[in-house]
Motif scaffolding. Structure first.
Motif, short mmCIF file in Angstrom:
data_model
loop_
_atom_site.label_atom_id
_atom_site.label_comp_id
_atom_site.label_asym_id
_atom_site.label_seq_id
_atom_site.Cartn_x
_atom_site.Cartn_y
_atom_site.Cartn_z
N LYS A 165 -4.69 4.80 4.01
CA LYS A 165 -5.72 4.92 5.44
C LYS A 165 -5.09 6.16 5.89
N SER B 256 -9.63 0.63 5.98
CA SER B 256 -8.77 -0.26 6.91
C SER B 256 -8.01 -0.84 5.93
N ALA C 35 -9.05 4.68 2.26
CA ALA C 35 -9.39 3.50 2.80
C ALA C 35 -9.72 3.28 4.29
N GLN D 174 -9.30 -3.05 3.21
CA GLN D 174 -9.78 -2.42 2.19
C GLN D 174 -8.73 -1.63 1.46
N MET E 134 -8.21 -2.48 -2.77
CA MET E 134 -7.85 -1.47 -3.72
C MET E 134 -7.02 -1.67 -4.62
#
Length: 69
Positions: free
Chosen positions: A14, A21, A19, A24, A28
């Motif tokens: 992040k 969030s 990403a 997410q 991943m």
């Protein structure tokens, strides 16, 4: 600001804006899209320290905790 000893992999993704969030980042990592120090990493809570190399989506990042604090 206190100095960091580590950063968790999902937080790092992040911070690096790989990403959007935490959700997410989790997807991943769990789908095997992220490598840490040349190994596929499936733990989103993996603790990263200075000098760790993270590869995702063709991009390589070197962990520098001083830059993140």
């Amino acid at each position: 600001m206190p100095s960091l000893d580590y950063i968790k992999l999902d937080q790092f993704l992040k911070q690096m804006q790989v990403a959007a969030s935490g959700g997410q980042a989790k997807v991943m990592v769990q789908s095997g899209e992220v490598q840490v120090n040349d190994d596929i990493e499936l733990r989103r809570g993996r603790k990263l320290v200075n000098g760790d190399r993270v590869v995702v989506a063709g991009q390589t990042f070197i962990v520098d905790l001083r830059a993140l604090s």
